[in-house]
Enzyme design. Structure first.
Site, PDB file in Angstrom:
ATOM      1  CG  PHE A   3      10.697  12.856   8.527  1.00 14.69           C
ATOM      2  CD1 PHE A   3       9.812  13.823   8.751  1.00 14.69           C
ATOM      3  CD2 PHE A   3       9.541  11.250   7.672  1.00 14.69           C
ATOM      4  CE1 PHE A   3       8.601  13.805   8.860  1.00 14.69           C
ATOM      5  CE2 PHE A   3       8.273  11.944   7.463  1.00 14.69           C
ATOM      6  CZ  PHE A   3       7.740  12.823   7.931  1.00 14.69           C
ATOM      7  CE  LYS A  52      -3.847   3.180  18.555  1.00 11.51           C
ATOM      8  NZ  LYS A  52      -2.774   4.200  17.740  1.00 11.51           N
ATOM      9  CD  GLN A 112       6.591   7.543  12.343  1.00 13.02           C
ATOM     10  OE1 GLN A 112       6.677   7.099  10.904  1.00 13.02           O
ATOM     11  NE2 GLN A 112       5.934   8.569  13.306  1.00 13.02           N
ATOM     12  CG  ASP A 156       1.259  15.623  15.798  1.00  9.77           C
ATOM     13  OD1 ASP A 156       1.072  14.782  16.157  1.00  9.77           O
ATOM     14  OD2 ASP A 156       1.239  15.144  14.576  1.00  9.77           O
ATOM     15  CG  HIS A 179       1.417   2.022   4.549  1.00 12.36           C
ATOM     16  ND1 HIS A 179       0.373   2.033   3.988  1.00 12.36           N
ATOM     17  CD2 HIS A 179       1.546   2.795   4.699  1.00 12.36           C
ATOM     18  CE1 HIS A 179      -0.423   3.281   3.779  1.00 12.36           C
ATOM     19  NE2 HIS A 179       0.261   3.767   4.608  1.00 12.36           N
ATOM     20  CB  SER A 237      -1.273  -0.205   1.371  1.00 16.80           C
ATOM     21  OG  SER A 237      -0.091  -0.323   2.545  1.00 16.80           O
ATOM     22  CD  GLU A 294       1.607   7.709   4.863  1.00 23.41           C
ATOM     23  OE1 GLU A 294       0.860   7.319   5.826  1.00 23.41           O
ATOM     24  OE2 GLU A 294       1.509   9.512   5.372  1.00 23.41           O
TER      25      GLU A 294
END
Length: 278
Positions: free
Chosen positions: A208, A157, A168, A101, A258, A8, A10
């Site tokens: 990052f 969750k 992440q 955030d 991903h 996948s 992003e």
């Protein structure tokens, strides 16, 4: 797409008309990988919501499965209900549910304090209509009180109704496998797909990683720094490092990959070519 090994992608919403045109071209190049879905990020406090929805709509119009990131910081039940109706009207079937955030100078959390609250609300409102992805942090969320608290927050969750998780980005495969083992022991057994960040720019990836709590192994950091402004060496080294990481993850049975594309296609295509997925 290899049906046994989904990938996948992003993207982030472009800010200019030129960016929209460029991203459309990038998507077409990456569709050669036949991705399972393509997700689009959402800014702090939903600052890029319109751009997100436009990009998701474009992906749907191109006959692909789109997924919108959906943050709940500062949201109300009514505003979330309204957005869910909009998603359903678009024909969207996937949501990436996140806390998000707090934008600077923002007062409070709103009616949703945690991503688990958002997941539970989406399930209560829409049943099984949406496939809900949530975020996972193999190296612990930077704002977590403790690693144990972070694992419990993730398990909450899953209990609230998450369908799957995307991590992440990380460069330490051991951290990923440890996370999966520890969360399964808590009863959280949804698929956890590794988030993969290609390395194309040394200062960018290091900054990052520092911001989001991802560990860059010392040998990788030093090697990247040693290349200075030699972008060809940085890219070649980055391809080797990230491809080797993906090979190990795949060999040990991860449910997919991903890719955080950063709205670029060349590196992702080359990694997948090396993996035999392109």
């Amino acid at each position: 797409m290899n049906p046994d090994f989904p990938i996948s992608l992003e993207f982030f919403p472009p800010k200019t008309p030129e960016g929209v045109t460029k991203l459309a071209a990038v998507r077409q190049q990456l569709y050669a990988l036949d991705p399972l879905f393509c997700s689009v990020t959402y800014g702090a406090g939903g600052s890029t919501q319109d751009g997100t929805l436009q990009a998701v709509q474009a992906i749907l119009d191109e006959g692909r499965q789109g997924a919108s990131h959906f943050t709940c910081i500062g949201a109300t039940r009514d505003s979330v209900r309204e957005k869910l109706a909009l998603f359903q009207g678009m024909g969207l079937k996937r949501i990436v549910a996140l806390r998000g955030d707090l934008p600077s100078g923002y007062g409070g959390f709103g009616e949703f304090r945690y991503a688990s609250d958002l997941v539970a609300f989406i399930r209560a409102e829409t049943g099984d209509h949406f496939h809900i992805e949530v975020a996972a942090y193999p190296e612990t969320h930077p704002q977590a009180r403790s690693p144990q608290a972070d694992l419990q927050a993730y398990a909450a969750k899953v209990k609230a109704g998450a369908s799957g998780a995307v991590t992440q980005f990380f460069f330490n495969a051991d951290a990923y496998f440890r996370f999966v083992d520890e969360t399964r022991a808590l009863g959280a057994d949804i698929p956890v797909v590794p988030g993969i960040m290609p390395i194309t720019n040394a200062s960018g990836i290091l900054r990052f990683a520092d911001n989001c709590g991802a560990d860059v192994p010392r040998w990788v950091r030093l090697r990247l720094q040693s290349f200075g402004d030699d972008s060809a060496s940085i890219k070649a080294f980055g391809l080797d490092v990230v491809t080797a990481l993906c090979e190990r993850l795949r060999a040990q049975g991860v449910p997919g990959l991903h890719f955080y594309t950063m709205n670029q296609s060349a590196t992702v295509l080359e990694i997948c070519r090396r993996l035999g997925l392109a």
